[in-house]
Motif scaffolding. Structure first.
Motif, PDB file in Angstrom:
ATOM      1  N   ALA A 276       0.754  -1.336   0.236  1.00 21.56           N
ATOM      2  CA  ALA A 276       0.242  -0.049   0.262  1.00 21.56           C
ATOM      3  C   ALA A 276       0.988   0.952  -0.019  1.00 21.56           C
ATOM      4  CB  ALA A 276      -1.204  -0.120   1.428  1.00 21.56           C
ATOM      5  N   ALA A 280       2.028   3.898  -3.024  1.00 25.51           N
ATOM      6  CA  ALA A 280       1.580   5.136  -3.265  1.00 25.51           C
ATOM      7  C   ALA A 280       2.100   6.828  -3.696  1.00 25.51           C
ATOM      8  CB  ALA A 280       0.857   5.817  -1.633  1.00 25.51           C
ATOM      9  N   ASN A 322      -5.604   1.475  -3.798  1.00 25.39           N
ATOM     10  CA  ASN A 322      -4.170   2.027  -3.984  1.00 25.39           C
ATOM     11  C   ASN A 322      -4.358   1.434  -5.831  1.00 25.39           C
ATOM     12  OD1 ASN A 322      -4.217   0.678  -1.175  1.00 25.39           O
ATOM     13  ND2 ASN A 322      -3.071   2.313  -0.971  1.00 25.39           N
TER      14      ASN A 322
END
Length: 358
Positions: A276, A280, A322
């Motif tokens: 995750a 990002a 995501n």
């Protein structure tokens, strides 16, 4: 005239001070058969899209084709033995697995620095011409290292040492000095084929025979296009390289993490990074996180592609936001990987069935 035995011993001692666990000597023309094998491997297309290998295959095949003045080769190895089995994270869908060698400092920088220091030491003892190489140059470090007696090429094609296993960074020094060669190393693999059996994509079709196009290390690092669908499931949560064939080798029971150069100790944020968090990253954050790491070399697009494949394999619905953030990526390879991953996570049964049918 210099005393060869004294000089060689002095070089070994200095190499050890600089962090090398092995140092050996070979003639520059010691492995002509390796060059011919390389040419055949490239002719078969097993190098995939690594055009740089094909373009300089002549120089890579013979040291004296790269530097005609070369008379001897000094082969050196530096350990990066891990403290834990790299396979321990295989079943954790929330993290990405990074190859052990890339979790610490960039080995190109640290090995080359040590090689240059050793080169200066040699010139101080005996003024002479020499050149230093880490693997960005067209040099066949593994067969030359085997010829110099510091280890042998295992069935997984990597160099193996009876005292350090296969967790080794290699470097070589070409010198115009004529140094007495050491006895070449002999193989101690015996009938063991654990490394071959461990490969998740069956990249080996026999001992010492690897097809880079099927290798996860090649696919995640060297290959710039979409990952072929037939290999995506097998990638699991690997996002940069693969250590499975290395980890499987029983000779690693002699490799001690205490012998590893501290420059290669894993950075905390790279030992078990969360997918995750990686998904990002933008360009700026990617460069900051991977500053001083070999991972920076592949660029953010290729890295995100790898992370998206891992996210698709995770089955973790929490990663869908995501993943979907990259559906409209301007990079078509990233966007395609995101589309695949989103479908895989949202409809796992249908996606797996389609993959098996293909």
């Amino acid at each position: 005239m210099f005393d060869q035995a004294t000089l060689k011993q002095a070089i070994r001692e200095e190499a050890a001070k600089l962090g090398f666990v092995h140092c050996g000597f070979a003639r520059a023309d010691a492995v002509p058969e390796a060059g011919e094998a390389l040419k055949a491997w490239v002719a078969d297309g097993r190098h995939g899209t690594m055009d740089w290998m094909e373009e300089r295959v002549g120089q890579r095949a013979h040291p004296q084709a790269l530097w005609p003045e070369a008379k001897s080769v000094i082969a050196l190895a530096m350990s990066y033995a891990p403290a834990q089995d790299p396979r321990r994270l295989a079943q954790d869908p929330q993290v990405g697995r990074i190859s052990v060698y890339a979790q610490g400092g960039d080995y190109h920088k640290f090995v080359k620095k040590a090689l240059k220091a050793l080169a200066r030491f040699i010139v101080e003892q005996v003024p002479s011409e020499l050149k230093v190489f880490v693997d960005t140059a067209p040099v066949m470090e593994k067969p030359l290292s085997a010829a110099a007696g510091i280890g042998w090429q295992g069935k997984h094609t990597n160099l193996l040492s009876r005292t350090e296993g296969n967790w080794l960074f290699l470097g070589v020094i070409f010198t115009a000095l004529e140094l007495e060669p050491d006895p070449p190393a002999s193989s101690h693999c015996g009938s063991c084929t654990r490394c071959l059996a461990a490969c998740p994509t069956a990249a080996f079709d026999g001992p010492g025979r690897i097809d880079a196009r099927r290798c996860i290390s090649y696919l995640t690092i060297e290959h710039s296009g979409p990952i072929p669908h037939e290999f995506r499931s097998a990638m699991g949560n690997r996002i940069y390289g693969c250590d499975d064939c290395l980890s499987a080798c029983p000779w690693n029971r002699f490799a001690e993490a205490a012998h590893a150069n501290r420059a290669f100790l894993p950075r905390a944020e790279l030992a078990a990074p969360r997918l995750a968090d990686l998904l990002a990253l933008d360009e700026t954050a990617f460069r900051e996180v991977f500053a001083g790491s070999p991972i920076k070399r592949i660029g953010i697009a290729r890295f995100l592609r790898n992370c998206l494949i891992a996210a698709g394999n995770s089955g973790d619905a929490a990663l869908l936001p995501n993943i979907r953030a990259h559906l409209d990526s301007p990079d078509p390879v990233v966007a395609e990987a995101a589309t695949w991953a989103a479908e895989r996570v949202a409809h796992p049964a249908a996606s797996i069935a389609a993959t098996q049918a293909a």
